[in-house]
Design an enzyme around this catalytic site. Structure first.
Site, PDB file in Angstrom:
ATOM      1  N   GLU A  48      15.355  41.133 -17.854  1.00  0.00           N
ATOM      2  CA  GLU A  48      14.545  42.292 -18.238  1.00  0.00           C
ATOM      3  C   GLU A  48      13.978  42.123 -19.639  1.00  0.00           C
ATOM      4  O   GLU A  48      14.708  41.861 -20.592  1.00  0.00           O
ATOM      5  CB  GLU A  48      15.358  43.581 -18.167  1.00  0.00           C
ATOM      6  CG  GLU A  48      14.494  44.800 -18.485  1.00  0.00           C
ATOM      7  CD  GLU A  48      15.247  46.121 -18.539  1.00  0.00           C
ATOM      8  OE1 GLU A  48      14.652  47.111 -19.011  1.00  0.00           O
ATOM      9  OE2 GLU A  48      16.430  46.165 -18.136  1.00  0.00           O
ATOM     10  N   GLY A  49      12.674  42.303 -19.757  1.00  0.00           N
ATOM     11  CA  GLY A  49      12.010  42.189 -21.050  1.00  0.00           C
ATOM     12  C   GLY A  49      12.189  43.435 -21.903  1.00  0.00           C
ATOM     13  O   GLY A  49      12.972  44.326 -21.592  1.00  0.00           O
ATOM     14  N   ALA A  50      11.455  43.463 -23.003  1.00  0.00           N
ATOM     15  CA  ALA A  50      11.445  44.621 -23.907  1.00  0.00           C
ATOM     16  C   ALA A  50       9.996  45.057 -24.055  1.00  0.00           C
ATOM     17  O   ALA A  50       9.152  44.265 -24.483  1.00  0.00           O
ATOM     18  CB  ALA A  50      12.027  44.234 -25.267  1.00  0.00           C
ATOM     19  N   GLY A  51       9.693  46.294 -23.671  1.00  0.00           N
ATOM     20  CA  GLY A  51       8.313  46.764 -23.753  1.00  0.00           C
ATOM     21  C   GLY A  51       7.395  45.953 -22.854  1.00  0.00           C
ATOM     22  O   GLY A  51       7.802  45.487 -21.786  1.00  0.00           O
ATOM     23  N   GLY A  79       9.876  52.290 -16.704  1.00  0.00           N
ATOM     24  CA  GLY A  79      10.867  52.217 -15.635  1.00  0.00           C
ATOM     25  C   GLY A  79      11.439  50.842 -15.378  1.00  0.00           C
ATOM     26  O   GLY A  79      12.046  50.598 -14.334  1.00  0.00           O
ATOM     27  N   LYS A  80      11.294  49.928 -16.356  1.00  0.00           N
ATOM     28  CA  LYS A  80      11.790  48.560 -16.149  1.00  0.00           C
ATOM     29  C   LYS A  80      13.282  48.506 -15.855  1.00  0.00           C
ATOM     30  O   LYS A  80      13.723  47.738 -15.008  1.00  0.00           O
ATOM     31  CB  LYS A  80      11.512  47.693 -17.392  1.00  0.00           C
ATOM     32  CG  LYS A  80      10.080  47.292 -17.600  1.00  0.00           C
ATOM     33  CD  LYS A  80       9.945  46.238 -18.694  1.00  0.00           C
ATOM     34  CE  LYS A  80      10.538  46.653 -20.016  1.00  0.00           C
ATOM     35  NZ  LYS A  80       9.861  47.807 -20.626  1.00  0.00           N
ATOM     36  N   THR A  81      14.067  49.297 -16.576  1.00  0.00           N
ATOM     37  CA  THR A  81      15.527  49.188 -16.432  1.00  0.00           C
ATOM     38  C   THR A  81      15.990  49.705 -15.077  1.00  0.00           C
ATOM     39  O   THR A  81      16.814  49.070 -14.403  1.00  0.00           O
ATOM     40  CB  THR A  81      16.232  49.931 -17.578  1.00  0.00           C
ATOM     41  OG1 THR A  81      15.757  49.411 -18.828  1.00  0.00           O
ATOM     42  CG2 THR A  81      17.739  49.736 -17.511  1.00  0.00           C
ATOM     43  N   LYS A 114      19.515  40.756 -20.185  1.00  0.00           N
ATOM     44  CA  LYS A 114      18.545  41.381 -21.087  1.00  0.00           C
ATOM     45  C   LYS A 114      18.553  40.535 -22.359  1.00  0.00           C
ATOM     46  O   LYS A 114      19.458  40.667 -23.190  1.00  0.00           O
ATOM     47  CB  LYS A 114      18.972  42.825 -21.375  1.00  0.00           C
ATOM     48  CG  LYS A 114      18.128  43.547 -22.423  1.00  0.00           C
ATOM     49  CD  LYS A 114      16.987  44.322 -21.817  1.00  0.00           C
ATOM     50  CE  LYS A 114      16.240  45.104 -22.891  1.00  0.00           C
ATOM     51  NZ  LYS A 114      15.141  45.905 -22.332  1.00  0.00           N
ATOM     52  N   ASP A 133      20.630  48.808 -22.040  1.00  0.00           N
ATOM     53  CA  ASP A 133      20.087  48.629 -20.693  1.00  0.00           C
ATOM     54  C   ASP A 133      21.091  47.902 -19.799  1.00  0.00           C
ATOM     55  O   ASP A 133      21.232  48.228 -18.621  1.00  0.00           O
ATOM     56  CB  ASP A 133      18.766  47.853 -20.758  1.00  0.00           C
ATOM     57  CG  ASP A 133      17.659  48.678 -21.400  1.00  0.00           C
ATOM     58  OD1 ASP A 133      17.812  49.908 -21.497  1.00  0.00           O
ATOM     59  OD2 ASP A 133      16.633  48.102 -21.798  1.00  0.00           O
TER      60      ASP A 133
END
Length: 213
Positions: free
Chosen positions: A104-107, A19-21, A37, A48
């Site tokens: 926002e990161g990735a994973g 649910g980061k995005t 991002k 995203d």
């Protein structure tokens, strides 16, 4: 004015698909922040950045271009390799802004950026941001969240707080909060659909906690 103390917050998660995005969109709306991002891997037509832009309704936010937009939906190091490119930490230059910035990161934290061992955790350090941890509630999430907390603490990354995502589970939440001492920035419940109105509602709920030092 709140704008004199611009925050740089890096949204990371306890895994992929937690649910980061959606939560990034809430934070962007709450602070009328900019969004960046650094690495998008896969789904470039519906990135995203594209989703957050759709869900954010304020007029102040700027959406900065990804440093790396990779075609394949896989770990950044593998997606880059598929394209014959190499990701270096020095590639990532924080966008110039006087506004709050949500990154926002990735994973999760230990997702590799390259074959030399650089990870998302290294990227958080490189961009000098405080972390916001998205903890989705599921069987096993206590362990995944505490491993995330341990990695951040080991590297001395300051944590702004945690956002719990999913049906509330007081036993899970209390175990995590007892061991981490984190502040709860908000709780996101299961929603049948996400719209700008949904984001605005959660943004209103989280704004005060985000603006506290």
């Amino acid at each position: 004015s709140v704008w004199t103390m611009a925050q740089r917050l890096f949204v990371t998660g306890i895994g992929t698909g937690v649910g980061k995005t959606l939560i990034s969109s809430v934070l962007v709306q709450a602070l009328k922040a900019d969004y960046w991002k650094p690495v998008q891997a896969g789904d470039l037509a519906n990135s995203d950045t594209h989703l957050v832009r759709q869900l954010v309704s304020n007029m102040r936010s700027t959406f900065h271009k990804e440093t790396w937009a990779l075609e394949h939906p896989m770990s950044p190091h593998a997606a880059a390799s598929r394209m014959g490119v190499h990701i270096k930490l020095s590639d990532f230059v924080v966008p110039e802004t006087k506004n709050h910035l949500i990154i926002e990161g990735a994973g999760g934290l230990l997702v590799p950026l390259n074959d030399e061992g650089d990870t998302i955790l290294d990227l958080i350090e490189h961009v000098r941001a405080n972390a916001v941890v998205v903890s989705q509630i599921y069987l096993g999430s206590i362990n995944h969240t505490l491993l995330t907390a341990h990695a951040l603490k080991t590297r001395g990354v300051a944590v702004k707080g945690v956002v719990f995502n999913g049906a509330p589970n007081p036993d899970t939440e209390s175990a995590i909060l007892r061991q981490t001492g984190w502040k709860v920035l908000g709780r996101v419940l299961p929603e049948s659909a996400w719209t700008a109105e949904t984001v605005e509602r959660y943004a209103d709920d989280m704004r005060a906690a985000l603006l506290e030092c």
